[in-house]
Design a protein around this motif. Structure first.
Motif, PDB file in Angstrom:
ATOM      1  N   GLU A  24      -8.012   0.305   5.908  1.00  0.00           N
ATOM      2  CA  GLU A  24      -7.066   1.356   5.515  1.00  0.00           C
ATOM      3  C   GLU A  24      -5.710   0.765   5.141  1.00  0.00           C
ATOM      4  O   GLU A  24      -5.077   1.215   4.166  1.00  0.00           O
ATOM      5  N   ASP A  25      -5.261  -0.252   5.899  1.00  0.00           N
ATOM      6  CA  ASP A  25      -3.980  -0.887   5.585  1.00  0.00           C
ATOM      7  C   ASP A  25      -4.007  -1.539   4.206  1.00  0.00           C
ATOM      8  O   ASP A  25      -3.061  -1.410   3.413  1.00  0.00           O
ATOM      9  N   CYS A  26      -5.082  -2.264   3.923  1.00  0.00           N
ATOM     10  CA  CYS A  26      -5.197  -2.939   2.621  1.00  0.00           C
ATOM     11  C   CYS A  26      -5.334  -1.929   1.483  1.00  0.00           C
ATOM     12  O   CYS A  26      -4.758  -2.114   0.402  1.00  0.00           O
ATOM     13  N   LEU A  27      -6.089  -0.872   1.724  1.00  0.00           N
ATOM     14  CA  LEU A  27      -6.251   0.161   0.701  1.00  0.00           C
ATOM     15  C   LEU A  27      -4.914   0.831   0.391  1.00  0.00           C
ATOM     16  O   LEU A  27      -4.532   0.984  -0.775  1.00  0.00           O
ATOM     17  N   ASN A  28      -4.183   1.218   1.431  1.00  0.00           N
ATOM     18  CA  ASN A  28      -2.897   1.883   1.227  1.00  0.00           C
ATOM     19  C   ASN A  28      -1.891   0.969   0.528  1.00  0.00           C
ATOM     20  O   ASN A  28      -1.132   1.412  -0.342  1.00  0.00           O
ATOM     21  N   ALA A  29      -1.897  -0.322   0.915  1.00  0.00           N
ATOM     22  CA  ALA A  29      -0.980  -1.269   0.281  1.00  0.00           C
ATOM     23  C   ALA A  29      -1.319  -1.449  -1.192  1.00  0.00           C
ATOM     24  O   ALA A  29      -0.419  -1.527  -2.046  1.00  0.00           O
ATOM     25  N   THR A  30      -2.608  -1.511  -1.512  1.00  0.00           N
ATOM     26  CA  THR A  30      -3.034  -1.685  -2.901  1.00  0.00           C
ATOM     27  C   THR A  30      -2.681  -0.465  -3.743  1.00  0.00           C
ATOM     28  O   THR A  30      -2.195  -0.590  -4.878  1.00  0.00           O
ATOM     29  N   HIS A  32      -0.298   1.682  -3.169  1.00  0.00           N
ATOM     30  CA  HIS A  32       1.158   1.694  -3.345  1.00  0.00           C
ATOM     31  C   HIS A  32       1.581   0.738  -4.461  1.00  0.00           C
ATOM     32  O   HIS A  32       2.419   1.082  -5.313  1.00  0.00           O
ATOM     33  N   PHE A  33       0.985  -0.453  -4.450  1.00  0.00           N
ATOM     34  CA  PHE A  33       1.335  -1.442  -5.473  1.00  0.00           C
ATOM     35  C   PHE A  33       0.936  -0.955  -6.856  1.00  0.00           C
ATOM     36  O   PHE A  33       1.699  -1.102  -7.827  1.00  0.00           O
ATOM     37  N   MET A  34      -0.240  -0.352  -6.960  1.00  0.00           N
ATOM     38  CA  MET A  34      -0.718   0.113  -8.259  1.00  0.00           C
ATOM     39  C   MET A  34       0.155   1.243  -8.799  1.00  0.00           C
ATOM     40  O   MET A  34       0.437   1.314  -9.992  1.00  0.00           O
ATOM     41  N   LYS A  35       0.586   2.121  -7.918  1.00  0.00           N
ATOM     42  CA  LYS A  35       1.431   3.239  -8.339  1.00  0.00           C
ATOM     43  C   LYS A  35       2.837   2.777  -8.729  1.00  0.00           C
ATOM     44  O   LYS A  35       3.528   3.458  -9.486  1.00  0.00           O
ATOM     45  N   ASN A  36       3.256   1.633  -8.187  1.00  0.00           N
ATOM     46  CA  ASN A  36       4.608   1.136  -8.431  1.00  0.00           C
ATOM     47  C   ASN A  36       4.611  -0.219  -9.132  1.00  0.00           C
ATOM     48  O   ASN A  36       5.558  -0.993  -9.000  1.00  0.00           O
ATOM     49  N   ALA A  37       3.563  -0.479  -9.886  1.00  0.00           N
ATOM     50  CA  ALA A  37       3.401  -1.790 -10.528  1.00  0.00           C
ATOM     51  C   ALA A  37       4.596  -2.140 -11.413  1.00  0.00           C
ATOM     52  O   ALA A  37       5.077  -3.283 -11.403  1.00  0.00           O
ATOM     53  N   GLU A  38       5.074  -1.176 -12.177  1.00  0.00           N
ATOM     54  CA  GLU A  38       6.175  -1.471 -13.093  1.00  0.00           C
ATOM     55  C   GLU A  38       7.451  -1.837 -12.341  1.00  0.00           C
ATOM     56  O   GLU A  38       8.264  -2.615 -12.839  1.00  0.00           O
ATOM     57  N   HIS A  39       7.622  -1.285 -11.148  1.00  0.00           N
ATOM     58  CA  HIS A  39       8.776  -1.643 -10.319  1.00  0.00           C
ATOM     59  C   HIS A  39       8.752  -3.124  -9.969  1.00  0.00           C
ATOM     60  O   HIS A  39       9.805  -3.759  -9.837  1.00  0.00           O
ATOM     61  N   TYR A  40       7.541  -3.678  -9.819  1.00  0.00           N
ATOM     62  CA  TYR A  40       7.383  -5.098  -9.498  1.00  0.00           C
ATOM     63  C   TYR A  40       7.279  -5.961 -10.757  1.00  0.00           C
ATOM     64  O   TYR A  40       7.032  -7.168 -10.661  1.00  0.00           O
ATOM     65  N   GLY A  41       7.441  -5.347 -11.913  1.00  0.00           N
ATOM     66  CA  GLY A  41       7.356  -6.092 -13.161  1.00  0.00           C
ATOM     67  C   GLY A  41       5.941  -6.474 -13.530  1.00  0.00           C
ATOM     68  O   GLY A  41       5.721  -7.506 -14.177  1.00  0.00           O
ATOM     69  N   ALA A  61     -14.231  -3.965  -0.401  1.00  0.00           N
ATOM     70  CA  ALA A  61     -14.212  -2.574   0.036  1.00  0.00           C
ATOM     71  C   ALA A  61     -13.145  -1.772  -0.698  1.00  0.00           C
ATOM     72  O   ALA A  61     -13.377  -0.638  -1.130  1.00  0.00           O
ATOM     73  N   VAL A  62     -11.965  -2.382  -0.860  1.00  0.00           N
ATOM     74  CA  VAL A  62     -10.888  -1.709  -1.590  1.00  0.00           C
ATOM     75  C   VAL A  62     -11.291  -1.479  -3.046  1.00  0.00           C
ATOM     76  O   VAL A  62     -11.073  -0.400  -3.609  1.00  0.00           O
ATOM     77  N   SER A  63     -11.913  -2.478  -3.669  1.00  0.00           N
ATOM     78  CA  SER A  63     -12.336  -2.352  -5.066  1.00  0.00           C
ATOM     79  C   SER A  63     -13.346  -1.234  -5.240  1.00  0.00           C
ATOM     80  O   SER A  63     -13.268  -0.448  -6.199  1.00  0.00           O
ATOM     81  N   GLN A  64     -14.303  -1.143  -4.318  1.00  0.00           N
ATOM     82  CA  GLN A  64     -15.311  -0.096  -4.411  1.00  0.00           C
ATOM     83  C   GLN A  64     -14.685   1.285  -4.272  1.00  0.00           C
ATOM     84  O   GLN A  64     -15.048   2.232  -4.971  1.00  0.00           O
ATOM     85  N   THR A  65     -13.741   1.398  -3.352  1.00  0.00           N
ATOM     86  CA  THR A  65     -13.079   2.685  -3.149  1.00  0.00           C
ATOM     87  C   THR A  65     -12.274   3.102  -4.371  1.00  0.00           C
ATOM     88  O   THR A  65     -12.323   4.256  -4.812  1.00  0.00           O
ATOM     89  N   LEU A  66     -11.536   2.164  -4.947  1.00  0.00           N
ATOM     90  CA  LEU A  66     -10.661   2.478  -6.073  1.00  0.00           C
ATOM     91  C   LEU A  66     -11.426   2.715  -7.368  1.00  0.00           C
ATOM     92  O   LEU A  66     -10.883   3.296  -8.311  1.00  0.00           O
ATOM     93  N   ALA A  67     -12.674   2.293  -7.411  1.00  0.00           N
ATOM     94  CA  ALA A  67     -13.467   2.477  -8.633  1.00  0.00           C
ATOM     95  C   ALA A  67     -13.611   3.952  -8.990  1.00  0.00           C
ATOM     96  O   ALA A  67     -13.788   4.299 -10.162  1.00  0.00           O
ATOM     97  N   GLY A  68     -13.534   4.818  -7.985  1.00  0.00           N
ATOM     98  CA  GLY A  68     -13.692   6.248  -8.250  1.00  0.00           C
ATOM     99  C   GLY A  68     -12.393   7.018  -8.297  1.00  0.00           C
ATOM    100  O   GLY A  68     -12.409   8.259  -8.308  1.00  0.00           O
ATOM    101  N   ARG A  69     -11.262   6.324  -8.341  1.00  0.00           N
ATOM    102  CA  ARG A  69      -9.952   6.985  -8.337  1.00  0.00           C
ATOM    103  C   ARG A  69      -9.405   7.083  -9.759  1.00  0.00           C
ATOM    104  O   ARG A  69      -8.776   6.148 -10.270  1.00  0.00           O
ATOM    105  N   SER A  70      -9.651   8.207 -10.400  1.00  0.00           N
ATOM    106  CA  SER A  70      -9.273   8.364 -11.806  1.00  0.00           C
ATOM    107  C   SER A  70      -7.766   8.460 -12.008  1.00  0.00           C
ATOM    108  O   SER A  70      -7.273   8.238 -13.118  1.00  0.00           O
ATOM    109  N   GLU A  71      -7.016   8.799 -10.944  1.00  0.00           N
ATOM    110  CA  GLU A  71      -5.562   8.938 -11.103  1.00  0.00           C
ATOM    111  C   GLU A  71      -4.841   7.598 -11.059  1.00  0.00           C
ATOM    112  O   GLU A  71      -3.617   7.540 -11.263  1.00  0.00           O
TER     113      GLU A  71
END
Length: 209
Positions: A24-30, A32-41, A61-71
């Motif tokens: 859950e920690d890794c998923l939430n961190a990923t 967050h990073f994806m939603k704010n990617a432009e902030h990190y350049g 596990a994170v990759s499999q979960t995010l594969a279905g996240r269309s947003e």
């Protein structure tokens, strides 16, 4: 890597924090990073997740979960370095041949998996013997985890197929879709000859995406 941004999320560790805390920690961190990617350049279309050993399991596990996240933007790639991806059979040829090879002995791999799931390793012997998974479950997952997929020259022993349903109930979460030489990159003077070659190939793969 020059011109790249590397983020390494910290996550809660077992046995104090059992599954699914680290995931859950890794998923939430990923996320967050994806939603704010432009902030990190970072270009949102060029995000890759990577992990070695237990980190490889979390990256998968994170990759499999995010594969279905269309947003969210799609991940560019996942890089899994000697990841821990299955706990059905600790008697496959690779486990048999490397059971006494440091730093990760076969018993240590099973111990860490049980600590991650339940915070203890009371049933390690059953897991090592292969009696923790019912036969119908083994047959189902056998499409992917099966010694028949391994070249004959790597098959050195038979396999014990007895199973305890009680033990399976304890460890079954690790069968759901969900250690480190790379980590020891000149750590305290400890290094391995292959680590630079391995990292170089990973960097080349990512830059070639």
């Amino acid at each position: 890597m020059q011109g790249e941004c590397k983020e390494t999320p910290g996550y809660r560790l077992a046995p104090e924090h059992k599954y699914p805390a680290a995931y859950e920690d890794c998923l939430n961190a990923t996320i967050h990073f994806m939603k704010n990617a432009e902030h990190y350049g970072v270009d949102p279309a060029n995000i890759t997740v990577c992990g070695d050993s237990a980190g490889g399991n979390l990256a998968a596990a994170v990759s499999q979960t995010l594969a279905g996240r269309s947003e969210l933007p799609s991940l560019r790639a996942q890089v899994l370095i000697y990841p821990g991806l299955q706990a059905l059979d600790f008697n496959l040829p690779s486990y048999q041949q490397n059971r006494g090879v440091p730093p990760l002995f076969r018993e240590c791999a099973a111990f860490c998996m049980l600590q991650y799931l339940d915070g203890h390793a009371l049933h390690m012997q059953e897991v090592l013997e292969g009696s923790h998974i019912p036969m119908d479950i083994k047959l189902n997952y056998g499409k992917w985890v099966n010694p028949d997929h391994i070249p004959q020259k790597f098959k050195v022993r038979g396999y014990k197929l007895d199973c305890s349903t009680e033990i399976y109930e304890i460890v079954k979460r690790f069968c759901e879709p969900n250690h480190g030489i790379i980590s020891l990159y000149d750590y305290c003077g400890l290094s391995f000859p292959s680590r630079k070659r391995g990292l170089g190939r990973i960097v080349k793969f990512i830059k070639g995406l």
